[in-house]
Design an enzyme around this catalytic site. Sequence first.
Site, PDB file in Angstrom:
ATOM      1  N   HIS A  59       0.834  -1.205   0.000  1.00  0.00           N
ATOM      2  CA  HIS A  59       0.000   0.000   0.000  1.00  0.00           C
ATOM      3  C   HIS A  59       0.867   1.254   0.000  1.00  0.00           C
ATOM      4  O   HIS A  59       1.909   1.296   0.651  1.00  0.00           O
ATOM      5  CB  HIS A  59      -0.947  -0.005   1.205  1.00  0.00           C
ATOM      6  CG  HIS A  59      -2.105  -0.923   1.005  1.00  0.00           C
ATOM      7  ND1 HIS A  59      -3.340  -0.489   0.617  1.00  0.00           N
ATOM      8  CD2 HIS A  59      -2.192  -2.271   1.100  1.00  0.00           C
ATOM      9  CE1 HIS A  59      -4.139  -1.521   0.485  1.00  0.00           C
ATOM     10  NE2 HIS A  59      -3.465  -2.612   0.768  1.00  0.00           N
ATOM     11  N   PRO A  60       0.410   2.292  -0.715  1.00  0.00           N
ATOM     12  CA  PRO A  60       1.169   3.549  -0.759  1.00  0.00           C
ATOM     13  C   PRO A  60       0.943   4.386   0.494  1.00  0.00           C
ATOM     14  O   PRO A  60      -0.043   4.200   1.216  1.00  0.00           O
ATOM     15  CB  PRO A  60       0.575   4.264  -1.977  1.00  0.00           C
ATOM     16  CG  PRO A  60      -0.847   3.794  -2.002  1.00  0.00           C
ATOM     17  CD  PRO A  60      -0.794   2.342  -1.546  1.00  0.00           C
ATOM     18  N   SER A  72      -5.882   3.256  -5.869  1.00  0.00           N
ATOM     19  CA  SER A  72      -5.380   4.065  -4.754  1.00  0.00           C
ATOM     20  C   SER A  72      -5.447   5.546  -5.077  1.00  0.00           C
ATOM     21  O   SER A  72      -5.792   6.355  -4.217  1.00  0.00           O
ATOM     22  CB  SER A  72      -3.941   3.665  -4.403  1.00  0.00           C
ATOM     23  OG  SER A  72      -3.915   2.402  -3.805  1.00  0.00           O
ATOM     24  N   GLU A  75      -9.070   6.531  -4.694  1.00  0.00           N
ATOM     25  CA  GLU A  75      -9.482   6.510  -3.293  1.00  0.00           C
ATOM     26  C   GLU A  75      -8.921   7.708  -2.538  1.00  0.00           C
ATOM     27  O   GLU A  75      -9.635   8.371  -1.780  1.00  0.00           O
ATOM     28  CB  GLU A  75      -9.027   5.200  -2.641  1.00  0.00           C
ATOM     29  CG  GLU A  75      -9.814   4.002  -3.144  1.00  0.00           C
ATOM     30  CD  GLU A  75      -9.102   2.669  -2.986  1.00  0.00           C
ATOM     31  OE1 GLU A  75      -9.679   1.659  -3.414  1.00  0.00           O
ATOM     32  OE2 GLU A  75      -7.976   2.628  -2.457  1.00  0.00           O
ATOM     33  N   GLN A  76      -7.648   7.992  -2.754  1.00  0.00           N
ATOM     34  CA  GLN A  76      -7.047   9.136  -2.058  1.00  0.00           C
ATOM     35  C   GLN A  76      -7.671  10.446  -2.527  1.00  0.00           C
ATOM     36  O   GLN A  76      -7.893  11.357  -1.729  1.00  0.00           O
ATOM     37  CB  GLN A  76      -5.530   9.121  -2.221  1.00  0.00           C
ATOM     38  CG  GLN A  76      -4.893   7.973  -1.453  1.00  0.00           C
ATOM     39  CD  GLN A  76      -3.425   8.166  -1.167  1.00  0.00           C
ATOM     40  OE1 GLN A  76      -2.937   9.298  -1.074  1.00  0.00           O
ATOM     41  NE2 GLN A  76      -2.715   7.068  -1.002  1.00  0.00           N
ATOM     42  N   ALA A 110      -9.265   2.911   5.130  1.00  0.00           N
ATOM     43  CA  ALA A 110     -10.210   2.951   4.015  1.00  0.00           C
ATOM     44  C   ALA A 110     -10.686   4.397   3.862  1.00  0.00           C
ATOM     45  O   ALA A 110     -11.661   4.810   4.481  1.00  0.00           O
ATOM     46  CB  ALA A 110     -11.376   2.000   4.269  1.00  0.00           C
TER      47      ALA A 110
END
Length: 158
Positions: A59-60, A72, A75-76, A110
Amino acid sequence: MSQDAFVVALGEIFENTPAIAAAVWHQRPFDSVEALHRAMVAVVQADSDDAQLALLRAHPDLGSRAAMADASVQEQASAGLDRLLPEEYSRFHQLNQAYTERFGFPFIIAVRSHTKASILAAFEERLQNSRESERQTALQEVFKIARFRLDATLSAEA
């Protein structure tokens, strides 16, 4: 669906870990998204500590400007982490660094359920956890992220 097609479709549900999709292919058909998610979670839970740690490390960092998986990035962005002010970016960078030094893997949450403020508050709170407690919390967050991704992927293909 062939195993290759299944892995192409679902291989990024768990960050850069297509082996999880490959492992559950043999259990199909699934009668629901929930059943597929449970099967994928069971694969992770049955994995070795080293494999789980590798999944966490895939994961970043939150708020990072580094290259990351498309999911990702989206999501971010949903939590505004792609638009951090310089002081916010600095704070996220400091917290990411402190967290990784303490636990050996990046902070995972999350983000679709959070704002910048609630993510920062969770960072501060979770930095107080034991390593094992935090590893379990991070895995639970990975499972939430995977469910969000499954829902998005399967609704897009419907």
